[in-house]
Design an enzyme around this catalytic site. Structure first.
Site, mmCIF file in Angstrom:
data_model
loop_
_atom_site.group_PDB
_atom_site.id
_atom_site.type_symbol
_atom_site.label_atom_id
_atom_site.label_comp_id
_atom_site.label_asym_id
_atom_site.label_seq_id
_atom_site.Cartn_x
_atom_site.Cartn_y
_atom_site.Cartn_z
ATOM 1 N N ASP A 12 0.937 -1.024 -0.025
ATOM 2 C CA ASP A 12 -0.088 -0.081 0.064
ATOM 3 C C ASP A 12 0.962 1.172 0.017
ATOM 4 O O ASP A 12 2.089 1.090 0.116
ATOM 5 C CB ASP A 12 -0.954 -0.120 1.354
ATOM 6 C CG ASP A 12 -1.772 1.167 1.182
ATOM 7 O OD1 ASP A 12 -2.573 1.639 0.369
ATOM 8 O OD2 ASP A 12 -1.839 1.867 2.300
ATOM 9 N N SER A 13 0.280 2.367 -0.106
ATOM 10 C CA SER A 13 0.986 3.636 0.039
ATOM 11 C C SER A 13 1.732 3.821 1.246
ATOM 12 O O SER A 13 2.349 4.511 1.450
ATOM 13 C CB SER A 13 0.258 4.744 -0.495
ATOM 14 O OG SER A 13 -0.811 4.927 0.219
ATOM 15 N N CYS A 75 -4.545 -1.582 -1.657
ATOM 16 C CA CYS A 75 -4.756 -0.255 -2.112
ATOM 17 C C CYS A 75 -5.526 0.056 -3.151
ATOM 18 O O CYS A 75 -5.253 -0.537 -4.325
ATOM 19 C CB CYS A 75 -3.199 0.178 -2.228
ATOM 20 S SG CYS A 75 -3.051 1.979 -2.873
ATOM 21 N N GLU A 154 -2.480 8.398 8.454
ATOM 22 C CA GLU A 154 -0.801 8.274 8.550
ATOM 23 C C GLU A 154 -0.287 8.653 9.573
ATOM 24 O O GLU A 154 0.706 8.324 10.307
ATOM 25 C CB GLU A 154 -0.014 8.819 7.235
ATOM 26 C CG GLU A 154 -0.272 7.890 6.032
ATOM 27 C CD GLU A 154 0.539 6.601 5.890
ATOM 28 O OE1 GLU A 154 1.637 6.459 6.375
ATOM 29 O OE2 GLU A 154 -0.079 5.611 5.213
ATOM 30 N N CYS A 186 -10.956 3.381 0.130
ATOM 31 C CA CYS A 186 -9.607 3.278 0.455
ATOM 32 C C CYS A 186 -9.422 2.533 1.568
ATOM 33 O O CYS A 186 -9.937 2.899 2.487
ATOM 34 C CB CYS A 186 -9.265 4.837 0.359
ATOM 35 S SG CYS A 186 -7.603 5.266 1.067
ATOM 36 N N HIS A 188 -7.178 2.885 3.683
ATOM 37 C CA HIS A 188 -6.814 3.813 4.963
ATOM 38 C C HIS A 188 -8.155 3.897 5.515
ATOM 39 O O HIS A 188 -8.100 3.966 6.928
ATOM 40 C CB HIS A 188 -6.206 5.226 4.574
ATOM 41 C CG HIS A 188 -4.777 5.015 4.301
ATOM 42 N ND1 HIS A 188 -4.181 4.400 3.107
ATOM 43 C CD2 HIS A 188 -3.809 5.449 5.046
ATOM 44 C CE1 HIS A 188 -2.877 4.773 3.274
ATOM 45 N NE2 HIS A 188 -2.502 5.641 4.339
HETATM 46 N N1 DGL Z 1 -4.777 3.366 0.766
HETATM 47 C C1 DGL Z 1 -4.765 3.687 -0.604
HETATM 48 C C2 DGL Z 1 -6.027 3.259 -1.200
HETATM 49 O O1 DGL Z 1 -6.757 2.251 -0.962
HETATM 50 C C3 DGL Z 1 -4.327 4.641 -1.096
HETATM 51 C C4 DGL Z 1 -4.375 6.006 -0.271
HETATM 52 C C5 DGL Z 1 -3.508 7.262 -0.731
HETATM 53 O O2 DGL Z 1 -2.179 6.930 -0.700
HETATM 54 O O3 DGL Z 1 -3.920 8.165 -1.265
HETATM 55 O O4 DGL Z 1 -6.617 3.870 -2.232
#
Ligand code: DGL
Length: 283
Positions: A12-13, A75, A154, A186, A188
């Protein structure tokens, strides 16, 4: 040919993919895991499809170089940008990706109005257009990108005034238009579901696709004969292109357990392996 004991690669990011990993860990505790957090590039959301595709391909190559037997793209933005390419570039590897859960939302809504929270890259991708086209007919879909939310998560701000403000701004107009379902598009965002539930109230269903992704991973491992049958828990190793101490500090709260975290450096669009003279060790 990968062995059953080989690890699953997941990326993931940043910390978002941990919402998928905690489900995987619950369902497949024997699996060893290599988790890559690309915190040197977070957030992916505003970067656009091509840049995120380049990162995703290189991270996949890195995880495969450490012996990953299957890759979970934990992600939505990376799945939107890269899943199709990854399957072409690495045809012998099984990939599990994320797509916004429009299907279950459309199937369960009573008001016919659903909200999707995701990042701009995800909304731009063909994958999202395709799920909306296939499953979204007859349903009003309201979208919001929640600018800034990934950055706050984050930082560990799961319940701060700033986080609440972003979510209220996204969700209040959706509530006014009658949503009864909201989708976490997302990885996150599941970490702020408690706050989202406070804002939307008990009548609105919040959909986190992570459990379905864990089940799909189990199915793919079984069909390839790659499930780890050891009775002992698998080993988890983490890699970040950000700050090791910050990522490590987040693990207990977000995942409920910890593990070794190693620094990874990008050199342009290539991953540099741990500085001069060293190379990644196979777990
Ligand atoms: N967690 C990621 C997603 O599911 C990326 C969020 C990001 O870095 O903008 O899209």
């Amino acid at each position: 040919m990968a062995s059953n004991n080989a690890p699953i690669g997941i990326f993931d990011s940043g910390v978002g993919g941990l919402s998928v990993l905690r489900e995987l860990r619950g369902l497949l505790p024997s699996e060893s895991v290599l988790y890559f957090a690309d915190q040197g590039h977070v957030p992916y959301g505003p970067r656009g499809l091509e840049e995120v595709r380049v990162f995703s391909e290189e991270i996949t190559r890195f995880l495969l170089s450490l012996g990953a037997k299957l890759i979970v793209v934990a992600c939505n933005a990376a799945s939107a940008a890269a899943l199709r390419t990854l399957r072409v570039v690495f045809p012998t590897i099984s990939f599990v990706g994320m797509e916004p859960a429009v299907k279950p939302a459309a199937e369960s809504t009573h008001t016919g109005v659903v909200g999707i929270l995701a990042t701009p890259t995800t909304f731009q991708g063909a994958l999202y257009a395709s799920v909306v086209e296939r499953f979204g007919s007859g349903v009003t879909i309201l979208q919001d990108t929640c600018p800034g939310l990934v950055g706050l998560i984050e930082k560990g701000e799961l319940d701060s005034p700033g986080t609440r403000k972003i979510l209220e701004k996204a969700l209040q107009p959706m509530l006014e238009r009658g949503i009864d379902t909201v989708v976490m598009g997302c990885t996150h965002y599941p970490f702020v579901i408690p706050l989202i539930s406070q804002i939307v109230g008990p009548e609105v269903r919040v959909i986190d696709p992570a459990p379905a992704v864990a089940r799909q991973t189990a199915r793919l491992l079984d069909s390839a004969g790659l499930r780890n049958m050891n009775p002992t828990p698998g080993v988890m190793r983490f890699f970040t292109s950000g700050v090791v101490a910050e990522f490590k500090a987040q693990l207990p709260g977000l995942l409920g357990e910890s593990g070794e975290v190693q620094q990874i450096n990008w050199k342009g669009n290539r991953i540099g392996y741990f500085g001069a003279g060293s190379s990644p060790s196979v777990p």
